[in-house]
Write a protein that holds these residues in place. Sequence first.
Motif, mmCIF file in Angstrom:
data_model
loop_
_atom_site.group_PDB
_atom_site.id
_atom_site.type_symbol
_atom_site.label_atom_id
_atom_site.label_comp_id
_atom_site.label_asym_id
_atom_site.label_seq_id
_atom_site.Cartn_x
_atom_site.Cartn_y
_atom_site.Cartn_z
ATOM 1 N N VAL A 4 51.181 62.354 42.094
ATOM 2 C CA VAL A 4 51.818 61.148 41.578
ATOM 3 C C VAL A 4 52.485 60.433 42.757
ATOM 4 O O VAL A 4 53.391 60.989 43.393
ATOM 5 C CB VAL A 4 52.873 61.495 40.508
ATOM 6 N N PRO A 5 52.056 59.199 43.085
ATOM 7 C CA PRO A 5 52.641 58.484 44.231
ATOM 8 C C PRO A 5 53.980 57.862 43.852
ATOM 9 O O PRO A 5 54.058 57.021 42.955
ATOM 10 C CB PRO A 5 51.598 57.411 44.549
ATOM 11 N N VAL A 6 55.034 58.297 44.501
ATOM 12 C CA VAL A 6 56.372 57.811 44.171
ATOM 13 C C VAL A 6 57.042 57.265 45.422
ATOM 14 O O VAL A 6 56.652 57.567 46.556
ATOM 15 C CB VAL A 6 57.247 58.924 43.542
ATOM 16 N N GLY A 7 58.064 56.460 45.209
ATOM 17 C CA GLY A 7 58.800 55.901 46.330
ATOM 18 C C GLY A 7 60.256 55.689 45.995
ATOM 19 O O GLY A 7 60.662 55.716 44.832
ATOM 20 N N LEU A 8 61.033 55.495 47.040
ATOM 21 C CA LEU A 8 62.437 55.107 46.911
ATOM 22 C C LEU A 8 62.800 54.307 48.152
ATOM 23 O O LEU A 8 62.313 54.590 49.246
ATOM 24 C CB LEU A 8 63.346 56.326 46.738
ATOM 25 N N PRO A 9 63.627 53.288 48.006
ATOM 26 C CA PRO A 9 64.097 52.529 49.165
ATOM 27 C C PRO A 9 65.514 52.934 49.539
ATOM 28 O O PRO A 9 66.341 53.202 48.665
ATOM 29 C CB PRO A 9 64.070 51.089 48.645
ATOM 30 N N LEU A 10 65.797 52.981 50.811
ATOM 31 C CA LEU A 10 67.171 53.221 51.247
ATOM 32 C C LEU A 10 67.933 51.905 51.307
ATOM 33 O O LEU A 10 67.340 50.836 51.465
ATOM 34 C CB LEU A 10 67.171 53.893 52.621
ATOM 35 N N PRO A 11 69.261 51.945 51.173
ATOM 36 C CA PRO A 11 70.046 50.711 51.241
ATOM 37 C C PRO A 11 69.893 50.030 52.603
ATOM 38 O O PRO A 11 69.609 50.685 53.611
ATOM 39 C CB PRO A 11 71.486 51.198 51.034
ATOM 40 N N PRO A 12 70.077 48.712 52.657
ATOM 41 C CA PRO A 12 69.951 47.988 53.933
ATOM 42 C C PRO A 12 70.810 48.565 55.052
ATOM 43 O O PRO A 12 70.379 48.633 56.204
ATOM 44 C CB PRO A 12 70.399 46.568 53.568
ATOM 45 N N ALA A 13 72.019 49.018 54.719
ATOM 46 C CA ALA A 13 72.906 49.553 55.754
ATOM 47 C C ALA A 13 72.390 50.866 56.333
ATOM 48 O O ALA A 13 72.857 51.299 57.384
ATOM 49 C CB ALA A 13 74.315 49.754 55.190
ATOM 50 N N GLU A 14 71.429 51.484 55.650
ATOM 51 C CA GLU A 14 70.867 52.751 56.126
ATOM 52 C C GLU A 14 69.404 52.585 56.520
ATOM 53 O O GLU A 14 68.608 53.517 56.454
ATOM 54 C CB GLU A 14 71.047 53.814 55.042
ATOM 55 N N GLY A 15 69.055 51.375 56.945
ATOM 56 C CA GLY A 15 67.740 51.127 57.513
ATOM 57 C C GLY A 15 66.744 50.461 56.592
ATOM 58 O O GLY A 15 65.658 50.073 57.029
ATOM 59 N N LYS A 16 67.072 50.352 55.310
ATOM 60 C CA LYS A 16 66.171 49.721 54.329
ATOM 61 C C LYS A 16 64.779 50.349 54.369
ATOM 62 O O LYS A 16 63.774 49.708 54.061
ATOM 63 C CB LYS A 16 66.081 48.207 54.585
ATOM 64 N N ARG A 17 64.711 51.611 54.757
ATOM 65 C CA ARG A 17 63.427 52.301 54.853
ATOM 66 C C ARG A 17 62.879 52.610 53.468
ATOM 67 O O ARG A 17 63.624 52.954 52.551
ATOM 68 C CB ARG A 17 63.614 53.598 55.636
ATOM 69 N N ARG A 18 61.578 52.490 53.313
ATOM 70 C CA ARG A 18 60.920 52.844 52.061
ATOM 71 C C ARG A 18 60.264 54.212 52.229
ATOM 72 O O ARG A 18 59.405 54.384 53.099
ATOM 73 C CB ARG A 18 59.879 51.791 51.677
ATOM 74 N N ILE A 19 60.671 55.149 51.417
ATOM 75 C CA ILE A 19 60.179 56.518 51.491
ATOM 76 C C ILE A 19 59.085 56.702 50.445
ATOM 77 O O ILE A 19 59.286 56.394 49.271
ATOM 78 C CB ILE A 19 61.313 57.531 51.215
ATOM 79 N N GLY A 20 57.924 57.183 50.869
ATOM 80 C CA GLY A 20 56.825 57.427 49.945
ATOM 81 C C GLY A 20 56.404 58.882 49.970
ATOM 82 O O GLY A 20 56.243 59.485 51.044
ATOM 83 N N LEU A 21 56.223 59.470 48.796
ATOM 84 C CA LEU A 21 55.789 60.856 48.672
ATOM 85 C C LEU A 21 54.771 60.973 47.543
ATOM 86 O O LEU A 21 54.700 60.111 46.664
ATOM 87 C CB LEU A 21 56.983 61.770 48.355
ATOM 88 N N GLY A 22 53.995 62.058 47.578
ATOM 89 C CA GLY A 22 53.126 62.405 46.473
ATOM 90 C C GLY A 22 53.633 63.690 45.834
ATOM 91 O O GLY A 22 53.841 64.685 46.533
#
Length: 225
Positions: free
Chosen positions: A63-81
Amino acid sequence: MPDPLRPEPRRRHDLLDLEPDAWAAALAARPDLAGVPRVADWAQRGWPVILRRRNPGEAAGAVPVGLPLPPAEGKRRIGLGLPAAAVRPRPPVALAQASGTAPEAWRPTLAALDALGRRHGVAPRVFGGLLWQHLTGLAYLSDTSDLDLLWPVAGAIDRRLLDALAAIEQAAPMRLDGEIVLPDGRGVNWRELHAASPDDTVLTKHRDGLALCAARALGYAGEAA
């Protein structure tokens, strides 16, 4: 009528709760995420992830899932299966539920959008920064943030809904982004559809990829329904 023995298919932007042990196991296989703020204890805090579009080459069984980090913490988008057994559905967040989290300057626009949805029998759902700030209490919104909404329609797309969205945006303090979501789960950017004629081609997004199709084929005649 839905078959109670068969779960509804998962769709892009669905919220999913996590099984903490499975989340820890998935992170153990991703050393690149070690030390990234918030990620290790995301599931323990009871925060969900979101179903994202599957990337080319990803395992079909995960199942492809994601979460975004807040802008102050890099605004990185994390993707996992994740294994299917590691997630369970969580109800979507309606605009009305998240309104109290929004900046004060947004409130009149949110009220207008909620009223628009009621007139058309469509309950707008939030995603993007407002969703994540509502769910986590972390600072995802800024003075330059967009408001991201999903408008799930049950049938033909009423031109009056898109006209009203455009009019509300003209007076709004923020940009209104988001998609019209079709009954089969495909999404199309509302602004792109509003600018299209029925025979124009628009981009649709599905959990398993992207596709171009004529606006008319989506149930959009370019006229008021």
